[in-house]
Design an enzyme around this catalytic site. Structure first.
Site, PDB file in Angstrom:
ATOM      1  N   GLU A 152       0.803  -1.207   0.000  1.00 45.41           N
ATOM      2  CA  GLU A 152       0.000   0.000   0.000  1.00 45.41           C
ATOM      3  C   GLU A 152       0.845   1.269   0.000  1.00 45.41           C
ATOM      4  O   GLU A 152       0.503   2.243  -0.655  1.00 45.41           O
ATOM      5  CB  GLU A 152      -0.911   0.005   1.217  1.00 45.41           C
ATOM      6  CG  GLU A 152      -1.982   1.047   1.080  1.00 45.41           C
ATOM      7  CD  GLU A 152      -2.947   1.017   2.244  1.00 45.41           C
ATOM      8  OE1 GLU A 152      -2.999  -0.012   2.928  1.00 45.41           O
ATOM      9  OE2 GLU A 152      -3.623   2.019   2.437  1.00 45.41           O
ATOM     10  N   ASP A 153       1.928   1.254   0.722  1.00 48.60           N
ATOM     11  CA  ASP A 153       2.663   2.498   0.933  1.00 48.60           C
ATOM     12  C   ASP A 153       3.983   2.622   0.178  1.00 48.60           C
ATOM     13  O   ASP A 153       4.614   3.666   0.230  1.00 48.60           O
ATOM     14  CB  ASP A 153       2.957   2.678   2.439  1.00 48.60           C
ATOM     15  CG  ASP A 153       1.670   2.825   3.237  1.00 48.60           C
ATOM     16  OD1 ASP A 153       0.647   3.166   2.613  1.00 48.60           O
ATOM     17  OD2 ASP A 153       1.689   2.598   4.447  1.00 48.60           O
TER      18      ASP A 153
END
Ligand code: MN
Length: 735
Positions: free
Chosen positions: A89-90
């Site tokens: 996600e990051d």
């Protein structure tokens, strides 16, 4: 990219070293090497990135991995997935990268966690649905998510206030109940306490202080309680440990709320726990009951307060014997009796049980446990429905998930019926539907489905669509199909509609006069009665509301919807929706200006109350009391629409507020109450209702008041009157 300082790198290594010391004794060298690889990968991926708190980001995944290992007892696959849980996600790495390096299982779990990540979802309710469905995929996903949430709660301090309220609300709404259902008692309690700390800091602190205040007395009580018991158990040669447990701050608070009692009235703040080391050859249950028998020889049990969760364990696996007995100083004390094994399950869920068993069988046993959870979720006749029950009511506010006999999942709007489901699958199935088997039970077409239901549609060749079906079907799809099935001529609609209207009116004993029909055509915005009949006949108009339409009521109910306005600094660019700066608290003002807010009717906040705002699509803001149950629902379902709100000076407007009081009836009490009110300048009385029976009076005061301080003043003045027992503010004003 910006890299970390030496001090920060040392901090990262300290955290990782701490994790290692936790897992080293548990796993083989091979497995530890894989964990090491995952750490190095995640550490590089998150390099230079910091959390809101200013700490390096990687500390978060390390902390989650530690919880996953220490509190949940999960294996290295889960520990690795925890370390990697925010990578996809990051960072720029993809799921494929993870699969290539750590294998399919890890990547599937990371995928599940990425999908569950709530931060990018506006609708939390949708996330919750996913959470539940994830449960039956791989419970490890939800367990890691739980650890993730726990760490986020532990570090909530560094978030802005409106985020804190949102996250705390969600935690109370979904994660704590889920932790409870999974038997993760310790985590559940911590989540709840942390959530309360951010949601209602004042009340949290008050309970905390009260607990500390009573500590000395409590310790004395514990000692006095345990001593004679220990002696007897020793004589009987029973090997056990006795400890004391405090009810969590949240549980105390919840009890005070639910039962409307004060801190001092919560009688089971203290619990004594007896954990027996079972002797071989005798059943654990038997040994627990022996202790119960010894205990109740010494202390008198409260009738109806013996709970046997050993014979019938709870759905989450909890086993224990509970009894409330009269202890020293005339205080009720709850006693929990259980074996060491039951204790581990109670504290940490099934996971812990298998963790402590040790050896290489761990992962296998874990799989068995996961399988059991899956089964609970799938088998129709266990507590699985009770499990879903608790969630679906709240979580699936807008949608339900229903299964076909083959296990295929269908999403339907809430309140969908068997008939809706039939049309959802196939038009033919709908047209010929005569009922269904819902969870193996025969149900009519009008049966309202619940989330988790398994539905087998029953059909008959003789069945044909009926006009009444339009009352049963609520989905647009089903309704359109039913209407299409009716290729009736206009006159038939008309005739049918006429019959339906007349039948409905007859039920209500209303004569279909011209006047009555006029009221109806006017209500539905139609020009004549024929139009009304044909619309009804075609099923476009339902007659549920007919009574209200025809009998226009003229009660003088004050259901004022306070529409006030607030002002804020005008922006040069007024865009409508989305203009509100959620980072700053909204100032609620008395003078009307550009934009508007309203005070929620469900909780009737008055100036000075702790409030939050809920932003509607058109930038209208509804102000709720912070502890309003409705607001709590919003917090978890639409957290991004929240805004903190602050009152400014309110002097001109008055708000209708209701107080309910009771006490011992005595001559003149009503007069004294009204006297108190009339002496306070800022308060105007509207109505007073008093009722007495058996020497007790109950009263409702309806007053106009400027703000919460004035209200507090009134309450404290009333409290000084002799005979008054309790005064409470009624949130949802009743008349
Ligand atoms: Mn995370």
């Amino acid at each position: 990219m910006q890299h970390f300082t030496k001090a920060e790198i040392r901090q990262i290594n300290d955290y990782y070293e701490d994790l290692l010391s936790e897992i080293r004794p548990r796993f083989s060298k091979d497995k530890l090497d894989r964990v090491q690889k995952a750490f190095e990968f995640a550490n590089a991926a998150h390099d230079g990135v910091k959390r809101k708190s200013g700490e390096p980001y990687i500390i978060h995944p390390i902390a989650v991995a530690k919880i996953v290992s220490h509190d949940l007892g999960l294996g290295t696959t889960s520990i690795i997935a925890s370390l990697l849980h925010d990578v996809v996600e990051d960072t720029e790495y993809s799921l494929e990268d993870i699969e290539n390096m750590f294998g399919r299982k890890v990547s599937e779990i990371v995928d599940g966690l990425t999908k569950l990540s709530g931060d990018h979802n506006t609708k939390q309710a949708l996330t919750f649905r996913k959470v539940l469905l994830t449960l039956s995929e791989d419970v490890r996903i939800i367990l890691i998510k739980m650890a993730d949430r726990l760490h986020n709660m532990r570090t909530l301090e560094s978030m802005p206030p409106h985020k804190q309220i949102k996250v705390a609300g969600e935690t109370l709404y979904i994660y704590a109940p889920l932790a409870h259902r999974l038997g993760l008692h310790t985590i559940k309690s911590e989540l709840e306490d942390l959530a309360l700390k951010y949601k209602n800091p004042e009340e949290y602190n008050r309970i905390l202080y009260q607990l500390q205040d009573q500590e000395a007395n409590r310790n004395y009580l514990i000692k006095a309680f345990i001593e004679p018991l220990e002696e007897r158990l020793k004589i009987e040669n029973i090997d056990c440990s006795i400890s004391s447990r405090l009810k969590s701050i949240y549980s105390i608070w919840e009890k005070m709320q639910k039962k409307g009692v004060s801190f001092d009235e919560v009688y089971d703040i203290l619990a004594i726990r007896i954990i027996v080391k079972p002797k071989p050859g005798i059943s654990e249950k038997r040994q627990c009951f022996d202790i119960l028998s010894i205990l109740t020889d010494i202390y008198k049990p409260k009738p109806d307060r013996i709970r046997d969760w050993i014979t019938m364990p709870k759905a989450n696996g909890y086993e224990s014997l509970h009894v409330t007995v009269m202890g020293p100083q005339g205080r009720w004390v709850e006693v929990q009796i259980r074996s060491e094994r039951m204790e581990r399950i109670a504290e940490h869920g099934f996971a812990a049980h298998y963790k402590y068993k040790g050896h290489d069988s761990q992962e296998k046993e874990m799989d068995k446990w996961l399988e059991m959870i899956r089964e609970i979720l799938q088998s129709p006749d266990t507590d699985a429905y009770e499990f879903l029950d608790e969630f679906k009511l709240n979580l699936f506010a807008s949608e339900i998930a229903v299964f076909s006999p083959k296990g295929e999942l269908f999403n339907l709007p809430k309140d969908s019926t068997v008939l809706d489901f039939a049309f959802e699958i196939h038009t033919d199935l709908g047209n010929k539907c005569i009922g269904a088997k819902v969870n193996q039970k025969l149900r009519p077409i009008s049966y309202v489905l619940n989330s988790g239901d398994q539905v087998e549609i029953l059909t008959s060749e003789k069945q044909k669509p009926q006009i009444e079906w339009l009352k049963i079907a609520s989905t647009a799809k089903a309704r359109n199909k039913i209407k299409n099935a009716f290729k009736m001529e206009k006159s038939r609609h008309l005739q049918l509609g006429k019959e339906m209207v007349e039948a409905e009116l007859k039920k209500l004993n209303i004569i279909p006069t011209t006047n009555t029909l006029k009221k109806m055509t006017a209500h539905y915005n139609l020009s004549n009665k024929d139009q009304l009949y044909s619309q009804v006949g075609m099923g476009f108009i339902e007659l549920n509301d007919i009574e209200n339409i025809v009998k226009i009521k003229s009660e003088n109910r004050i259901t004022r919807y306070w529409k006030l306005t607030f002002s804020r600094k005008k922006k040069t660019d007024e865009k409508g929706a989305g203009n509100i700066d959620k980072k700053k608290p909204f100032l609620l003002r008395e003078e009307p200006e550009s934009e508007t807010y309203s005070l929620a009717k469900c909780c009737n906040p008055i100036p000075g109350d702790d409030v939050i705002g809920y932003i509607l699509a058109n930038d209208q803001i509804i102000i709720h009391k912070k502890d309003c149950p409705k607001a709590e629902k919003f917090i978890s379902s639409h957290g991004d629409r929240l805004i903190t709100a602050k009152w400014t000076n309110f002097k001109k407007l008055s708000y209708l507020t209701q107080l309910r009081l009771n006490g011992f009836d005595r001559v003149g009490i009503v007069n004294e109450v009204t006297n108190v009110i009339s002496k306070l300048h800022n308060i105007n009385m509207r109505t007073v209702k008093f009722d007495t029976h058996d020497g007790i009076f109950e009263g409702d005061l309806y007053i106009y008041i400027h703000n919460a301080q004035d209200l507090q003043k009134l309450i404290s003045e009333l409290n000084k009157l002799k005979g008054i027992n309790k005064i409470e503010r009624v949130e949802h004003i009743s008349e």
